[in-house]
Design an enzyme around this catalytic site. Structure first.
Site, PDB file in Angstrom:
ATOM      1  N   LYS A   1       0.829  -1.180   0.032  1.00 35.55           N
ATOM      2  CA  LYS A   1      -0.088   0.251   0.019  1.00 35.55           C
ATOM      3  C   LYS A   1       0.959   1.488   0.094  1.00 35.55           C
ATOM      4  O   LYS A   1       1.824   1.321   0.675  1.00 35.55           O
ATOM      5  CB  LYS A   1      -1.033  -0.004   1.179  1.00 35.55           C
TER       6      LYS A   1
ATOM      7  N   SER B   1      -9.813   2.352   2.743  1.00 37.53           N
ATOM      8  CA  SER B   1      -9.121   2.802   1.794  1.00 37.53           C
ATOM      9  C   SER B   1      -7.959   2.077   1.224  1.00 37.53           C
ATOM     10  O   SER B   1      -7.448   2.421   0.173  1.00 37.53           O
ATOM     11  CB  SER B   1      -8.315   3.825   2.715  1.00 37.53           C
TER      12      SER B   1
ATOM     13  N   SER C   1     -10.535  -0.141   6.768  1.00 39.23           N
ATOM     14  CA  SER C   1      -9.977  -0.167   5.616  1.00 39.23           C
ATOM     15  C   SER C   1      -9.247  -1.222   4.996  1.00 39.23           C
ATOM     16  O   SER C   1      -8.914  -1.159   3.988  1.00 39.23           O
ATOM     17  CB  SER C   1      -8.924   1.245   5.640  1.00 39.23           C
TER      18      SER C   1
END
Lengths: 488, 488
Positions: free
Chosen positions: B68, B143, B167
């Site tokens: 990420k 997210s 997330s």
């Protein structure tokens, strides 16, 4: 009408003696090379986290104990949020009074002009320093070496009544921090910085009653003790003048002012209504940690002898005067130098005379600290011994002292290399005395034992032959005895 | 697709036996990365020069993965999907990434996220919207949108994520894969761009529970750079997966799961909950006890607001380091630093983030802090206590994820505003962040041809138990290792 001044201090002192910074692994040391002691944490790169330096906490707790403060059960740190280029994270890690910081509600006794005074301590907290900025003509340059250096902020109640008291307290605290091994407390390195708050009130009113207090003005960033003195005196004068001229309500408002060293005045920065809301909250990256009784006891036991105790010891054990003792203990490193010399077996009074006399004046004259001083306690011990056992005269002692520092050479080698050893052996001196007497038959005839100066000529001859190395008192004694016998 | 749809253990076996090389895996994964990028826009950076490593006994060695973009990766662009860091190349690695690298993991891309993790849609990153690989008209949720999309599309067996509210676990559900965040502090947060420090967790997205266990076993560990990390060396998640769950006790909360709570339930919501109740039956078939429990509805309904207050408050402070002064594209052409910082932040942050900063700032202001921030912290504690009460009797809480399958892209972009009736159902995963509980989402079926998920959350440090329950349940269903249909 007269007025009473009510003065409170916020004294910031860098804990310069930890190895690393307070929340970062970067080295904590004063450096003239910019941005030398930095880690990602100090510049707030994305993803950094604070790690508490236990040593800094230990030092802060020790200071808290010496200030007679109460210590917390748990340690917390808080974020003080504000934007400024010298604050990379956009918040400073500090402590507020709720939850309580490393120390709260204590007091300090200090001496001012011979009287013992007490000031109440509101709190002591541990925080991180900001970076330092240099404001140039059209740019500002930032040095992050200082960012994250541990800082102890001591907040007093407004118990000082004069600039003298405030400065005496600051000097007292400076020695405390030095003796505790927390800080060099060197204001030249910017290690001590103060905020001062000052108000005045009519002296006829009761100072215990808060409603009688005048309007408080806070002066930020006063960075020398001289500055603190001048700034307090300036503000008292400014506020008194305003009272007398009837402009107190308009000229003295609750505000933050700045001390301007150059003009010797304070300049308004912002008023109470513009006060910054720092939006404090507890730092979530540092879990609260319990201060165990065992650790606190351990810290309490490790508190070293402070200046006041040392001074009393010098008076009582060494028989030094209060005046000399005060001078010796003022700087811990000077006092340490003195003690190290005494530990080697030197007579305390002699060591004190050298330290307070020759050494301090040398340091002052050359504007250096004892750390930069070439002579060690060992060398001073040797030098005093050379004089004591009459290897050299005390006059020669001073020459050796100067040479030692000038040539960076040990006193023992100087005396040896320069052939400065006195002739102390009695038979050697007697041989020379006899030689002189044999040569000076004419002069002996005019010798008058009643005239003390009459001997000088003969001693002069002895010194001439020995190139000044004959022990003067032995030579004197021997010559007088022989002459007196001869002329009887 | 030849290999990238396989599990970590299968790939390791192939690599060990020499049936495939790490280089071939990387090439395939990179090729898929470009395809998925073209179709769904999942990556900020694709690392075409990713290099193979020697195959060791570590199951992760030689296998490609995604990271990420809020993980700090040395020498590789790390943007947090924000314009404020669009050119930021860190000079240090996040601890979790260092550990993966040490295990032999090969990063082939950095995945798109909602800007700095703030957002639950996968639509607010600076590189644009991430599309759902099951249906391009729908979102992935966020997210960790890019990570979820890529794992579901079969680019590699796993990608890392971070989870502040849900997330990891929400996008996993929307993409039909597994999302696991372990107990707070099990994986170091050092080097993760912070959103809300007290809620931020690292974790992983995979296609099976076992893969999640393998990856987190390699990411976890105490870290001297993160004071909230703890020693988990006695925990072995992979070994704990026995599949034996007889006698385990699960509970579900009536106020969240009962269809009667939702008078205006959509057909999707109904189907989602009906499917969920069938999954509970499967749990019973596995020998687990499943009880319905009740939690104060008022308390549950406060959860979403607690999240807004705490996460926005911490975020506004955490992101105060983003000024463009030390890193980031510095705004030029201003004659003072305030305008410079304002310009950088105004241009760099999306409006959604700015809105959250305003909220965060507001709730921290001294006049509001007690009413909002401190009360939110109190309610957070009550919610955590309520869940801890459940854990006294139950191994885990099992609840449906979200109010159905992935939402369509034309829905509201900021998940902070929500339908009051379903808000708790949609947001209850936040309680796992409040308490730092280990929490895993696994796929549990389909609604409208789109995957839906179920979540299992247990008590702190009980990760082995939670994963084993998820592992057993996964084995009783047929969604393990599934690849998104459109992508296939």
């Amino acid at each position: 009408m007269g007025y009473i001044a009510m003065i409170g201090l916020e004294m910031h002192c860098e804990a310069s003696e930890t190895n690393t910074k307070v929340f970062s692994g970067a080295r904590n040391s004063y450096s003239v090379t910019p941005n030398e002691n930095i880690r990602p944490v100090d510049m707030a790169f994305p993803g950094i986290l604070p790690v508490v330096n236990k040593e800094a906490v230990r030092m802060a707790l020790m200071a808290s104990m010496v200030l007679n403060c109460k210590q917390p059960k748990y340690m917390y740190f808080e974020r003080k949020n504000y934007y400024y280029p010298d604050l990379p994270k956009g918040y400073q890690l500090t402590q507020e009074t709720k939850p309580i910081p490393v120390g709260i509600y204590g007091y300090v006794d200090y001496e001012c002009n011979g009287d013992t005074k007490r000031v109440r301590v509101n709190n002591l907290h541990l925080e991180e320093d900001a970076a330092s900025s240099d404001h140039l003509y059209d740019t500002t340059i930032i040095d992050y070496n200082r960012a994250g250096v541990p800082l102890l902020e001591l907040v007093t109640e407004p118990d000082f009544r004069s600039a003298d008291e405030a400065v005496a307290f600051l000097e007292h605290m400076r020695t405390v921090y030095q003796y505790l091994g927390i800080s060099e407390a060197d204001s030249k390195k910017g290690q001590i910085r103060c905020d001062v708050n000052i108000s005045i009130m009519d002296e006829s009113l009761d100072p215990e009653e808060p409603s009688n207090w005048g309007t408080k003005v806070e002066v930020k960033n006063v960075n020398s003790f001289g500055g603190v003195r001048d700034c307090i005196n300036y503000e008292i004068k400014r506020q008194t003048k305003a009272k007398e001229e009837g402009t107190y309500d308009t000229d003295v408002i609750q505000q933050t002012r700045r001390w301007d060293e150059e003009s010797g005045t304070t300049i308004g920065m912002r008023s109470k209504v513009d006060a910054i809301d720092y939006k404090y909250f507890v730092e979530p990256n540092i879990p609260k940690f319990k201060l165990t009784d065992e650790w606190l006891d351990e810290i309490r036991k490790s508190i070293p002898e402070l200046a006041y105790d040392r001074k009393n010891r010098y008076i009582n054990e060494y028989g030094l005067s209060e005046y000399d003792s005060n001078i010796l203990v003022k700087e811990k490193k000077i006092s340490d130098f003195f003690e190290d010399t005494v530990k080697l077996g030197t007579d305390p009074k002699e060591a004190c005379n050298w330290v307070n006399g020759m050494i301090l004046s040398y340091l002052n004259y050359n504007m250096i600290t004892i750390d930069e001083f070439y002579m060690t306690p060992d060398m001073l011990h040797d030098l005093i011994k050379l004089i004591d056992d009459k290897t050299i005269s005390s006059k020669q002692g001073k020459e050796v002292f100067a040479k030692c520092l000038e040539e960076k050479k040990e006193p023992v080698s100087i005396v040896k290399d320069e052939g400065m050893m006195q002739i102390t052996d009695e038979s050697s001196i007697e041989a020379i005395v006899d030689e002189v007497l044999a040569e000076q038959a004419e002069a002996i005839k005019t010798y008058d034992p009643a005239n003390p100066k009459a001997l000088d000529y003969f001693i002069g001859q002895v010194m001439k032959k020995t190139r000044g190395k004959a022990n003067p008192s032995t030579a004197y004694k021997m010559m007088k005895e022989k002459l007196d016998n001869m002329t009887k | 697709m030849k290999y990238m749809n396989k599990s970590i253990e299968e790939l390791h076996e192939l690599l060990k036996n020499g049936e495939v090389t790490s280089k071939e895996l990387i090439e395939e994964s990179l090729e898929l990365s470009h395809e998925v990028q073209d179709k769904y826009n999942a990556f900020v950076t694709i690392l075409d020069d990713a290099k193979e490593v020697p195959i060791t006994d570590n199951l992760l060695s030689g296998i490609p993965c995604g990271i990420k973009d809020n993980y700090s990766t040395k020498g590789i662009l790390s943007t947090g999907s924000s314009n404020t860091l669009k050119d930021y190349v860190p000079f240090f690695d996040a601890t979790a990434y260092t550990k993966l690298k040490d295990a032999g993991a090969i990063m082939v891309n950095k995945t798109v996220m909602d800007e700095f993790g703030m957002g639950g849609t996968g639509t607010t990153g600076h590189t644009g919207v991430v599309l759902n690989p099951w249906d391009k008209t729908r979102m992935c949720a966020g997210s960790s949108a890019g990570s979820a999309c890529a794992v579901a599309a079969g680019v590699y067996p796993y990608a890392t994520g971070s989870d502040t509210g849900d997330s990891i676990r929400k996008p996993a559900a929307y993409c039909g894969i597994v999302g696991y965040k372990p107990t707070y502090g099990m994986i170091s947060r050092y080097g993760l761009f912070p959103f809300a420090s007290s809620l931020d967790h690292l974790g992983v997205l995979t296609r099976s529970v076992k893969d999640a266990a393998i990856v987190v076993d390699n990411m976890k560990g105490i870290d001297k750079n993160d004071m909230t990390s703890w020693d988990s060396s006695n925990i072995n998640l992979t070994k704990a997966l026995t599949g034996d769950v007889k006698g385990k006790k699960l509970c579900f909360v009536r106020e969240i799961t009962d269809l009667d709570n939702y008078k205006n339930a959509s057909p999707e919501l109904k189907a989602h909950l009906e499917n969920y109740y069938k999954v509970l039956e499967k749990c019973k078939e596995l020998g687990m006890e499943v009880d319905e429990v009740s939690v104060d509805r008022t308390l549950l309904n406060a959860s979403a607001s607690v999240y807004v207050v705490i996460s926005c408050a911490e975020a506004t402070s955490n992101m105060s380091n983003l000024t463009g002064i030390i890193f980031g594209p510095r705004s030029e052409g201003f004659d003072n630093w305030i305008d410079m910082v304002k310009d950088y932040r105004t241009k760099g942050f999306s409006s959604l983030i700015k809105r959250r900063f305003v909220i965060g700032s507001y709730v921290l202001q001294s006049q509001n802090q007690e009413r909002y921030f401190r009360n939110a912290q109190r309610v957070r504690r009550l919610l955590v206590d309520a869940w801890k009460d459940l854990f006294k009797k139950y191994d885990a809480v099992i609840l449906p994820v979200g109010i159905g399958p992935a939402k369509h892209l034309d829905a509201d972009k900021d998940m902070l505003s929500n339908d009051l009736e379903t808000v708790t159902l949609d947001e209850h995963l936040q309680i796992g962040n409040y308490g730092g509980f280990p929490s895993i989402t696994i796929p549990d079926g389909f609604v409208d041809g789109m995957p839906v998920g179920v979540n299992i959350t247990g008590n702190c440090y009980d990760d082995e138990n939670v994963l084993n329950i998820a592992y057993a349940l996964e084995g009783a269903m047929e969604y393990k290792n599934q690849i998104a249909k459109e992508a296939e």
